[in-house]
Design an enzyme around this catalytic site. Structure first.
Site, PDB file in Angstrom:
ATOM      1  N   GLU A 229       0.913  -1.320  -0.110  1.00  0.00           N
ATOM      2  CA  GLU A 229      -0.326   0.192   0.102  1.00  0.00           C
ATOM      3  C   GLU A 229       0.885   1.349  -0.184  1.00  0.00           C
ATOM      4  OE1 GLU A 229      -3.034  -0.116   0.127  1.00  0.00           O
ATOM      5  OE2 GLU A 229      -3.518  -1.729   0.033  1.00  0.00           O
ATOM      6  N   CYS A 263      -1.957   8.865   2.703  1.00  0.00           N
ATOM      7  CA  CYS A 263      -1.949   9.040   0.806  1.00  0.00           C
ATOM      8  C   CYS A 263      -2.477   9.174  -0.378  1.00  0.00           C
ATOM      9  CB  CYS A 263      -1.861   7.155   1.174  1.00  0.00           C
ATOM     10  SG  CYS A 263      -2.873   6.839   1.807  1.00  0.00           S
TER      11      CYS A 263
HETATM   12  P1  NAP Z   1       8.907   4.692   4.363  1.00  0.00           P
HETATM   13  O1  NAP Z   1       9.648   5.519   4.882  1.00  0.00           O
HETATM   14  O2  NAP Z   1       8.190   3.413   3.319  1.00  0.00           O
HETATM   15  O3  NAP Z   1       8.459   3.453   5.987  1.00  0.00           O
HETATM   16  C1  NAP Z   1       6.952   2.743   6.120  1.00  0.00           C
HETATM   17  C2  NAP Z   1       7.619   2.121   7.509  1.00  0.00           C
HETATM   18  O4  NAP Z   1       8.771   0.753   6.465  1.00  0.00           O
HETATM   19  C3  NAP Z   1       8.250   2.272   8.461  1.00  0.00           C
HETATM   20  O5  NAP Z   1       8.102   1.203   9.226  1.00  0.00           O
HETATM   21  C4  NAP Z   1       9.414   2.374   7.693  1.00  0.00           C
HETATM   22  O6  NAP Z   1      10.667   1.942   8.702  1.00  0.00           O
HETATM   23  C5  NAP Z   1       9.670   0.948   7.252  1.00  0.00           C
HETATM   24  N1  NAP Z   1      11.065   1.014   5.889  1.00  0.00           N
HETATM   25  C6  NAP Z   1      11.420   1.861   4.865  1.00  0.00           C
HETATM   26  N2  NAP Z   1      12.200   1.162   4.154  1.00  0.00           N
HETATM   27  C7  NAP Z   1      12.235   0.020   4.740  1.00  0.00           C
HETATM   28  C8  NAP Z   1      13.499  -1.359   4.244  1.00  0.00           C
HETATM   29  N3  NAP Z   1      13.611  -1.142   3.462  1.00  0.00           N
HETATM   30  N4  NAP Z   1      13.947  -2.498   5.084  1.00  0.00           N
HETATM   31  C9  NAP Z   1      11.988  -2.565   5.838  1.00  0.00           C
HETATM   32  N5  NAP Z   1      11.569  -1.816   6.734  1.00  0.00           N
HETATM   33  C10 NAP Z   1      11.538  -0.573   5.953  1.00  0.00           C
HETATM   34  O7  NAP Z   1       6.847   5.338   4.275  1.00  0.00           O
HETATM   35  P2  NAP Z   1       6.692   6.550   4.619  1.00  0.00           P
HETATM   36  O8  NAP Z   1       7.200   7.767   3.894  1.00  0.00           O
HETATM   37  O9  NAP Z   1       7.599   6.775   6.635  1.00  0.00           O
HETATM   38  O10 NAP Z   1       5.056   6.764   4.727  1.00  0.00           O
HETATM   39  C11 NAP Z   1       4.176   7.406   4.348  1.00  0.00           C
HETATM   40  C12 NAP Z   1       4.245   7.000   2.950  1.00  0.00           C
HETATM   41  O11 NAP Z   1       2.794   6.030   3.218  1.00  0.00           O
HETATM   42  C13 NAP Z   1       3.600   7.714   1.617  1.00  0.00           C
HETATM   43  O12 NAP Z   1       4.152   7.710   0.688  1.00  0.00           O
HETATM   44  C14 NAP Z   1       2.090   7.619   1.832  1.00  0.00           C
HETATM   45  O13 NAP Z   1       1.169   8.162   1.233  1.00  0.00           O
HETATM   46  C15 NAP Z   1       2.684   6.009   2.504  1.00  0.00           C
HETATM   47  N6  NAP Z   1       1.403   5.232   2.560  1.00  0.00           N
HETATM   48  C16 NAP Z   1       0.451   4.486   1.495  1.00  0.00           C
HETATM   49  C17 NAP Z   1      -0.692   4.478   2.266  1.00  0.00           C
HETATM   50  C18 NAP Z   1      -2.170   3.536   1.181  1.00  0.00           C
HETATM   51  O14 NAP Z   1      -2.646   2.353   2.490  1.00  0.00           O
HETATM   52  N7  NAP Z   1      -1.389   2.579   0.195  1.00  0.00           N
HETATM   53  C19 NAP Z   1      -1.646   4.840   3.411  1.00  0.00           C
HETATM   54  C20 NAP Z   1      -0.487   5.587   4.449  1.00  0.00           C
HETATM   55  C21 NAP Z   1       0.841   5.687   3.518  1.00  0.00           C
HETATM   56  P3  NAP Z   1      11.639   3.277   9.124  1.00  0.00           P
HETATM   57  O15 NAP Z   1      11.008   3.878  10.544  1.00  0.00           O
HETATM   58  O16 NAP Z   1      12.417   2.557  10.396  1.00  0.00           O
HETATM   59  O17 NAP Z   1      11.982   3.594   8.038  1.00  0.00           O
END
Ligand code: NAP
Length: 458
Positions: A229, A263
């Site tokens: 997602e 998102c």
């Molecule tokens: P993110 O950096 O990808 O982080 C999300 C989660 O993934 C966190 O727990 C992060 O841990 C973990 N993570 C990131 N890279 C990883 C890796 N290489 N290995 C393991 N875990 C990893 O995302 P964000 O920027 O914080 O969140 C916002 C994004 O989420 C936006 O793009 C938003 O649109 C999207 N989102 C989508 C939805 C949907 O339903 N489609 C809903 C809500 C948000 P850490 O915090 O430790 O880095």
């Protein structure tokens, strides 16, 4: 990696959590796997339903307490956080009411004999979740999978550890056996190790394309099912026959709710040329009236962003947009009178397709407004995106709106409202917004074993 609550309103480090050791991870996987076996062969669905009913009660009774934990972790307005807790409780009600139906074996019509498909649990899952809706994101995947019989190991965002722990504690207090949902403070390497472990059957992630691509690659390499997602750059299209009173009521909140960190926030507003100036004024008027301040104060209407890093990233994106020809119609001024991570609501126009920000998600209170001459142009512009999460269409003619909706390459379309998430509505995207669905009957099917039993007619 440090798991810390750094309150984005005060900038104070409120709590630091210790990282999980490899031994703890191993013990957690072993416990969860044993639990899966117990549930798989002894059913115990009625016990799990009772846990979820207790969880709903607990969430409702302690709504404000839980909401405050989220507000301190990532800054959201207390009222919005309370709404999130209530929404999670509604997921509990929905899945308890429907799980028997969702798990009913499906009889397959065949003239060759008798066939049916059993709906079964698969095993232990890893859930990787973001910070923007700390409770809701966990609830979306935990509740259906718990009822199905898939235990879960949670790796939540490093900037909302208190919320993740509070949710896991609430599940435990509701009577869930050990191993049902274990919140761990894992490094990325440990997440990879867990995905590779043979007792783990799948991984669900909500987050950015960057995080999603890395975790999906690891899942693919280990032949584990994944759901992703990811982000969005949702279009908000105002058709010629739109109800403008409704547009005025909905549009500003569709961008500013959760300080624009959703998102499915409407991020690109697509307006016919004749309505362009009128729309810009509506947005400016609403954006100029926000009250920034303490998110625990119920009179505040715009929260700080989740972290210093989030604010810096958004500012660099706006700067990049402007360097490449975008115009600032409103905002983009520093917020000097508050210490927290506040970002002034901003309206950008004149973003050309070759502007690097054209196809980039901006996660905060920044609206991009586009002018088009025809409906066809509006549809083409909405589709000119690597994302395909959601979009909104305003029209007072339902058939018209649905005709346009069907032409948008996206996972969800809302008519005459901002985005919505309800337990019975499937949530998810297409293109770089990911794959798989959460919530509804679709959500519980993602990690469900579909086991064919067939007897040929002799
Ligand atoms: P993110 O950096 O990808 O982080 C999300 C989660 O993934 C966190 O727990 C992060 O841990 C973990 N993570 C990131 N890279 C990883 C890796 N290489 N290995 C393991 N875990 C990893 O995302 P964000 O920027 O914080 O969140 C916002 C994004 O989420 C936006 O793009 C938003 O649109 C999207 N989102 C989508 C939805 C949907 O339903 N489609 C809903 C809500 C948000 P850490 O915090 O430790 O880095």
């Amino acid at each position: 990696m440090a798991y810390q609550t750094i309150n984005p309103y005060t900038n104070k480090v409120e709590k630091t959590f210790e990282n999980t050791s490899d031994e703890q991870l191993e013990k957690t996987i072993a416990t969860a796997h044993e639990l899966y076996k117990d549930w798989r062969f002894n059913d115990k669905l009625e016990e799990r339903k009772n846990v979820i009913l207790n969880l709903a009660k607990n969430l409702r009774e302690h709504k404000t307490e839980y909401a405050a934990i989220m507000t301190k972790d990532m800054g959201k307005l207390i009222g919005e956080a309370e709404g999130e807790v209530e929404l999670c409780a509604s997921f509990c009600d929905y899945y308890v009411a429907h799980v028997d139906q969702f798990l009913q074996p499906e009889v397959i019509a065949t003239t060759s004999g008798r066939a049916k498909v059993l709906k079964q649990s698969l095993g232990v899952l890893v859930a990787v979740e973001p910070w923007n809706f700390p409770f809701y994101q966990i609830a979306r995947v935990f509740i259906p999978n718990f009822l199905l019989g898939n235990p879960m190991i949670l790796k939540d965002a490093s900037n909302c550890p208190a919320s993740a722990q509070a949710f896991a504690d609430a599940v435990k207090e509701a009577g869930a056996p050990e191993g049902s949902l274990t919140n761990l403070f894992l490094s990325y390497d440990q997440v990879n190790a867990a995905i590779a472990d043979k007792r783990i059957v799948g991984v669900c992630l909500t987050g950015s394309e960057r995080g999603g691509a890395t975790v999906a690659k690891e899942a693919g390499a280990n032949l584990k099912k994944s759901t992703m997602e990811l982000g969005g750059n949702d279009a908000f299209i105002i058709l010629d026959d739109a109800d403008w009173d409704l547009v005025e009521k909905v549009a500003p909140a569709a961008r500013l709710y959760n300080a624009g960190q959703v998102c499915t926030s409407s991020k690109r507003f697509i307006v016919l040329s004749k309505d362009y100036d009128r729309f810009l004024k509506i947005l400016q008027d609403a954006f100029s009236k926000v009250k920034m301040g303490d998110p625990l104060d119920r009179t505040t209407t715009l929260a700080p962003l989740s972290s210093k890093k989030a604010k810096e990233k958004l500012q660099s994106q706006v700067d990049l947009a402007v360097e490449n020809g975008a115009k600032v119609y409103y905002g983009n001024q520093p917020v000097d009178d508050l210490d927290g991570q506040f970002f002034m609501p901003t309206i950008l126009t004149d973003i050309a397709p070759d502007n690097p920000i054209f196809d980039t998600e901006m996660f905060g209170p920044v609206a991009s407004v586009y002018k088009v001459d025809t409906e066809e142009e509006a549809i083409a512009l909405a589709n000119n995106s690597s994302y395909g999460l959601g979009n909104t269409i305003f029209s007072s003619d339902r058939d018209h709106a649905e005709r346009v909706a069907a032409q948008i390459e996206t996972g969800m379309t809302w008519i005459n409202s901002g985005y919505a998430s309800l337990p019975e509505l499937p949530f998810g995207g297409v293109k770089n917004s990911g794959y798989g669905r959460e919530l509804s009957s679709y959500g519980i099917e993602e990690f469900m074993g579909k086991h064919l039993i067939y007897e040929v007619r002799q």
